[in-house]
Write an enzyme that holds these catalytic residues in place. Structure first.
Site, PDB file in Angstrom:
ATOM      1  N   CYS A 133     -24.010  -9.785   0.395  1.00 27.26           N
ATOM      2  CA  CYS A 133     -24.057  -9.156   1.758  1.00 27.26           C
ATOM      3  C   CYS A 133     -25.338  -9.521   2.446  1.00 27.26           C
ATOM      4  O   CYS A 133     -26.519  -8.719   2.613  1.00 27.26           O
ATOM      5  CB  CYS A 133     -24.056  -7.742   1.542  1.00 27.26           C
ATOM      6  SG  CYS A 133     -23.870  -6.791   2.997  1.00 27.26           S
ATOM      7  N   CYS A 136     -26.930  -6.742   4.704  1.00 25.57           N
ATOM      8  CA  CYS A 136     -27.547  -5.595   3.902  1.00 25.57           C
ATOM      9  C   CYS A 136     -28.846  -6.197   3.458  1.00 25.57           C
ATOM     10  O   CYS A 136     -29.971  -5.584   3.441  1.00 25.57           O
ATOM     11  CB  CYS A 136     -26.806  -5.303   2.730  1.00 25.57           C
ATOM     12  SG  CYS A 136     -25.014  -5.231   2.739  1.00 25.57           S
ATOM     13  N   ASP A 137     -29.105  -7.553   2.944  1.00 20.86           N
ATOM     14  CA  ASP A 137     -30.231  -8.119   2.357  1.00 20.86           C
ATOM     15  C   ASP A 137     -30.807  -9.116   3.000  1.00 20.86           C
ATOM     16  O   ASP A 137     -31.892  -9.543   2.636  1.00 20.86           O
ATOM     17  CB  ASP A 137     -29.620  -8.443   0.781  1.00 20.86           C
ATOM     18  CG  ASP A 137     -29.200  -7.493   0.316  1.00 20.86           C
ATOM     19  OD1 ASP A 137     -29.741  -6.300   0.289  1.00 20.86           O
ATOM     20  OD2 ASP A 137     -28.190  -7.622  -0.473  1.00 20.86           O
TER      21      ASP A 137
END
Ligand code: NDP
Length: 330
Positions: A133, A136-137
């Site tokens: 993701c 997200c990261d």
């Protein structure tokens, strides 16, 4: 026995719950023992869900959907489904806590999961430089050298997004031609931080505590070489979460649950499916929400017909005929 149980807490499940609850069917929604809200809980800003012109954070959107479903009387259970009995007029849902819930109708909306490479290092390195993701990261890879595996729209989108943070983004693809749409390909090609590595397969991910490189096998020559990296993102598609219904509901060649035309009716009367589990292509929050609506309306018609006939198969036929009639009249 309940009228309806909804399995899944993404946009499809919650939208089905909002409709079913407003139809006074008092739905029970089984969320998950781990995280309620589905994949949107892993995203940041959602800019393409209508009604939020300034964008909304994924988790906030899911909280709002949950509040809306609860406002009309949806009951939520925070547990996992471990087994389903779908045949016959009484559907049984066995939960992780050992309890069993029964209903006349089921809406199955468990979404999809990121596809894995199938390497033993994936599990221990997940969250340690290995991610599925970018939104997200990506933030953790400022000024780093990273790679994205895949050749579809997801890989192009992730790679392009990751150039906001990383100095260099390799795209590792197993063929010499991308599957992604032309516009997404062009965007990636035009980005000078992105470099394509063609005909390459990741055969190992290296790193003790943190990813520090991969081994790549040339799919044409068979030659293996190393590539130093600070991080690896895998974007090779999603698989519908259908393991609970294998052998119980008919599936398509793509592995999604087979439904009747544009309806949510599965191969078993009284069982309806919605969202990513029936959709290998669009997989958007808003299409999943629409699909949840369809499932709730189909279930509502089915339950009404069941009251008249008392037979799941006849109820399904009657509901189907009513739907067809409505379509003709519209
Ligand atoms: P896709 O199935 O479209 O693409 C998956 C890619 O990963 C393919 O290039 C495939 O290779 C490769 N792949 C699959 N398995 C492996 C493996 N084991 N090892 C290495 N490579 C592998 O999935 P996406 O998630 O990219 O897209 C799914 C759907 O969502 C599509 O319809 C897409 O258009 C849509 N989407 C749209 C977006 C947008 O418009 N903004 C953004 C993201 C997705 P090969 O090509 O060789 O099969």
């Amino acid at each position: 026995m309940r009228d309806i149980i909804i399995i899944g807490s993404g946009p499809a499940g919650f939208t089905a719950a909002i409709y079913a609850a407003r139809a006074e069917l008092k739905p029970l929604l089984i969320a998950s023992s781990v995280e309620i809200g589905g994949e949107l809980m892993n995203t940041t800003e959602v800019e393409n869900f209508p009604g939020f012109p300034e964008a909304i954070m994924g988790p906030d959107l899911m909280t709002k959907m949950q509040q809306q479903a609860e406002r009309f009387g949806t009951e939520i259970v925070y547990d996992d489904v471990v087994e389903l009995e779908l045949d016959g007029p009484v559907k049984r849902v066995r939960l992780g806590n050992g309890g069993v819930e029964e209903a006349k109708a089921i809406i199955y909306a468990t979404g999809s999961a990121y596809r894995k490479l199938g390497l033993p290092e994936e599990e221990p390195l997940s969250g340690h430089g290995l991610s599925w993701c970018a939104t997200c990261d990506g933030f953790f890879f400022r000024q780093k050298t990273i790679a994205v595996v895949g050749g579809g729209d997801s890989a192009m989108e992730e790679a392009t997004f990751l150039t906001r943070f990383a100095d260099k983004v390799y795209v590792i693809h197993r063929r010499d031609e991308l599957k992604a749409s032309k516009i997404m390909q062009q965007r990636a090609h035009d980005n000078e931080k992105i470099e394509f590595i063609w005909n390459a397969e990741v055969t190992a991910i290296h790193g003790g505590d943190q990813v520090n490189g991969v081994s790549l096998r040339d799919t044409v020559t068979g030659e293996v070489r190393g590539l130093d990296l600070d991080g690896l993102f895998v974007a090779i598609g999603n698989d519908p979460r259908t393991h609970l219904v294998h052998g119980k509901l008919e599936l398509t060649a793509e592995g999604t649950i087979r439904v009747d035309g544009r309806s949510s009716r599965t191969s078993v009367p009284g069982v309806f499916a919605a969202g990513d589990v029936i959709d290998p292509f669009y997989r958007q929050a808003v299409t999943a929400a629409g699909s949840g609506t369809v499932a709730a309306l189909d279930a509502e018609h089915y339950l009404a017909a069941l009251e008249d006939t008392n037979s799941p198969a006849e109820a399904e036929l009657e509901a189907e005929e009513l739907d067809e009639l409505a379509a003709i009249n519209n």
